[in-house]
Design a protein around this motif. Structure first.
Motif, PDB file in Angstrom:
ATOM      1  N   ALA A  81      15.660 -54.051 -48.174  1.00  0.00           N
ATOM      2  CA  ALA A  81      14.496 -53.467 -47.512  1.00  0.00           C
ATOM      3  C   ALA A  81      13.265 -53.622 -48.403  1.00  0.00           C
ATOM      4  N   TYR A  82      13.503 -53.859 -49.696  1.00  0.00           N
ATOM      5  CA  TYR A  82      12.449 -53.982 -50.710  1.00  0.00           C
ATOM      6  C   TYR A  82      11.582 -52.727 -50.769  1.00  0.00           C
ATOM      7  N   SER A  83      12.248 -51.581 -50.591  1.00  0.00           N
ATOM      8  CA  SER A  83      11.631 -50.275 -50.731  1.00  0.00           C
ATOM      9  C   SER A  83      12.701 -49.371 -51.331  1.00  0.00           C
ATOM     10  N   TRP A  84      12.408 -48.728 -52.474  1.00  0.00           N
ATOM     11  CA  TRP A  84      13.401 -47.885 -53.137  1.00  0.00           C
ATOM     12  C   TRP A  84      13.468 -46.515 -52.486  1.00  0.00           C
ATOM     13  N   CYS A  85      14.672 -46.014 -52.299  1.00  0.00           N
ATOM     14  CA  CYS A  85      14.878 -44.694 -51.706  1.00  0.00           C
ATOM     15  C   CYS A  85      14.406 -43.587 -52.652  1.00  0.00           C
ATOM     16  N   ASN A  86      13.680 -42.635 -52.097  1.00  0.00           N
ATOM     17  CA  ASN A  86      13.336 -41.387 -52.774  1.00  0.00           C
ATOM     18  C   ASN A  86      13.009 -40.382 -51.684  1.00  0.00           C
ATOM     19  N   ALA A  87      12.634 -39.197 -52.065  1.00  0.00           N
ATOM     20  CA  ALA A  87      12.413 -38.122 -51.090  1.00  0.00           C
ATOM     21  C   ALA A  87      11.324 -38.453 -50.072  1.00  0.00           C
ATOM     22  N   ASN A  88      10.377 -39.326 -50.418  1.00  0.00           N
ATOM     23  CA  ASN A  88       9.251 -39.632 -49.532  1.00  0.00           C
ATOM     24  C   ASN A  88       9.348 -40.997 -48.856  1.00  0.00           C
ATOM     25  N   THR A  89      10.455 -41.686 -49.033  1.00  0.00           N
ATOM     26  CA  THR A  89      10.589 -43.042 -48.504  1.00  0.00           C
ATOM     27  C   THR A  89      11.264 -43.027 -47.144  1.00  0.00           C
ATOM     28  N   PRO A  90      10.638 -43.620 -46.135  1.00  0.00           N
ATOM     29  CA  PRO A  90      11.306 -43.718 -44.831  1.00  0.00           C
ATOM     30  C   PRO A  90      12.422 -44.774 -44.875  1.00  0.00           C
ATOM     31  N   GLN A  91      13.365 -44.649 -43.961  1.00  0.00           N
ATOM     32  CA  GLN A  91      14.444 -45.631 -43.848  1.00  0.00           C
ATOM     33  C   GLN A  91      13.927 -46.898 -43.189  1.00  0.00           C
ATOM     34  N   PRO A  92      14.464 -48.039 -43.480  1.00  0.00           N
ATOM     35  CA  PRO A  92      15.532 -48.275 -44.442  1.00  0.00           C
ATOM     36  C   PRO A  92      14.961 -48.394 -45.863  1.00  0.00           C
ATOM     37  N   ASN A  99      23.894 -49.991 -61.618  1.00  0.00           N
ATOM     38  CA  ASN A  99      23.194 -51.261 -61.838  1.00  0.00           C
ATOM     39  C   ASN A  99      23.394 -52.282 -60.722  1.00  0.00           C
ATOM     40  N   ILE A 100      23.816 -51.836 -59.553  1.00  0.00           N
ATOM     41  CA  ILE A 100      23.979 -52.728 -58.402  1.00  0.00           C
ATOM     42  C   ILE A 100      23.033 -52.246 -57.308  1.00  0.00           C
ATOM     43  N   ILE A 101      22.282 -53.176 -56.737  1.00  0.00           N
ATOM     44  CA  ILE A 101      21.380 -52.836 -55.640  1.00  0.00           C
ATOM     45  C   ILE A 101      22.185 -52.764 -54.345  1.00  0.00           C
ATOM     46  N   ILE A 102      22.073 -51.634 -53.663  1.00  0.00           N
ATOM     47  CA  ILE A 102      22.703 -51.452 -52.354  1.00  0.00           C
ATOM     48  C   ILE A 102      21.598 -51.667 -51.318  1.00  0.00           C
ATOM     49  N   SER A 103      21.723 -52.733 -50.560  1.00  0.00           N
ATOM     50  CA  SER A 103      20.696 -53.084 -49.580  1.00  0.00           C
ATOM     51  C   SER A 103      20.555 -52.006 -48.522  1.00  0.00           C
ATOM     52  N   GLY A 104      19.326 -51.699 -48.148  1.00  0.00           N
ATOM     53  CA  GLY A 104      19.050 -50.648 -47.172  1.00  0.00           C
ATOM     54  C   GLY A 104      19.273 -51.060 -45.738  1.00  0.00           C
ATOM     55  N   ILE A 105      19.172 -52.336 -45.452  1.00  0.00           N
ATOM     56  CA  ILE A 105      19.370 -52.813 -44.082  1.00  0.00           C
ATOM     57  C   ILE A 105      20.813 -53.272 -43.956  1.00  0.00           C
ATOM     58  N   ARG A 106      21.578 -52.556 -43.126  1.00  0.00           N
ATOM     59  CA  ARG A 106      22.986 -52.894 -42.916  1.00  0.00           C
ATOM     60  C   ARG A 106      23.292 -52.760 -41.431  1.00  0.00           C
ATOM     61  N   SER A 126      23.859 -49.611 -37.250  1.00  0.00           N
ATOM     62  CA  SER A 126      22.702 -50.071 -37.994  1.00  0.00           C
ATOM     63  C   SER A 126      22.048 -48.943 -38.760  1.00  0.00           C
ATOM     64  N   THR A 127      21.507 -49.261 -39.914  1.00  0.00           N
ATOM     65  CA  THR A 127      20.714 -48.304 -40.676  1.00  0.00           C
ATOM     66  C   THR A 127      19.252 -48.344 -40.251  1.00  0.00           C
ATOM     67  N   VAL A 128      18.904 -49.256 -39.346  1.00  0.00           N
ATOM     68  CA  VAL A 128      17.511 -49.377 -38.892  1.00  0.00           C
ATOM     69  C   VAL A 128      17.355 -49.086 -37.403  1.00  0.00           C
ATOM     70  N   GLY A 129      18.414 -48.589 -36.766  1.00  0.00           N
ATOM     71  CA  GLY A 129      18.328 -48.289 -35.345  1.00  0.00           C
ATOM     72  C   GLY A 129      18.602 -49.520 -34.503  1.00  0.00           C
ATOM     73  N   HIS A 130      17.981 -49.587 -33.345  1.00  0.00           N
ATOM     74  CA  HIS A 130      18.128 -50.718 -32.419  1.00  0.00           C
ATOM     75  C   HIS A 130      19.560 -50.948 -31.981  1.00  0.00           C
ATOM     76  N   ILE A 131      20.357 -49.873 -31.888  1.00  0.00           N
ATOM     77  CA  ILE A 131      21.735 -49.989 -31.422  1.00  0.00           C
ATOM     78  C   ILE A 131      21.714 -50.555 -29.996  1.00  0.00           C
ATOM     79  N   GLY A 132      22.553 -51.570 -29.758  1.00  0.00           N
ATOM     80  CA  GLY A 132      22.612 -52.200 -28.446  1.00  0.00           C
ATOM     81  C   GLY A 132      21.627 -53.340 -28.270  1.00  0.00           C
TER      82      GLY A 132
END
Length: 170
Positions: A81-92, A99-106, A126-132
């Protein structure tokens, strides 16, 4: 005889495959502890797969993304997603774990039919919605393919393991 070296893109791809397997086999507990909304929503779509889907089966990758398609049409897609998760970060968003990057888009996908050089499918989880929503993979003649899904602004070019070095990133 010259010894073979393992290309960097193969090492990166292998790491992504391991992360995909971890994601879909139950490691969501640790990741969701970092950001509770990472666990994807699900839906069920039933359909018998098209036998021509075998032509699309395999691992497709680019820098920061991997699409793995089984011969029966089951598939997983991960991308940074090229955006790091924190309290103010929207998904994904992406997280670092040991030391391993877990990709936000799955996504979990199901490809159900193929026409010519195009396979068609649907987003199941999906972690980004758009189910179906629809997805497609269009094969090219240079060991590349264009992956199209609703959340992308344009198709993403993916490579198989025989694509020219550097064609799909590091």
């Amino acid at each position: 005889m010259k010894p073979h070296s393992i290309p960097l893109h193969f090492i990166v791809l292998s790491a992504m495959i391991v992360l995909i397997a971890l994601f879909f086999t139950g490691s969501r507990t640790e990741v969701s502890a970092l950001h509770p909304s990472i666990i994807p929503r699900t839906t069920q779509i039933t359909s018998s797969p098209d036998s021509r889907l075998q032509d699309f089966a395999g691992t497709w990758y680019s820098h920061g993304a991997a699409l793995i398609i089984q011969a029966n049409g089951d598939a997983t897609y991960t991308a940074r997603a090229y955006s790091w998760c924190n309290a103010n970060t929207p998904q994904p968003c992406d997280v670092i774990q040991k030391n391993i990057i877990i990709s936000g888009i799955r996504m979990e996908l199901k490809f159900t039919q193929a026409q010519g050089n195009v396979a068609y499918g649907t987003v199941l989880k999906s972690t980004v919605g758009h189910i179906g929503s629809p997805v497609s993979l269009t094969l090219a003649h240079d060991h590349t393919a264009k992956f199209t899904e609703v959340t992308s602004k344009s198709p993403r070019v993916l490579c198989d393991l025989y694509a020219p070095t550097g064609r799909c990133g590091a």
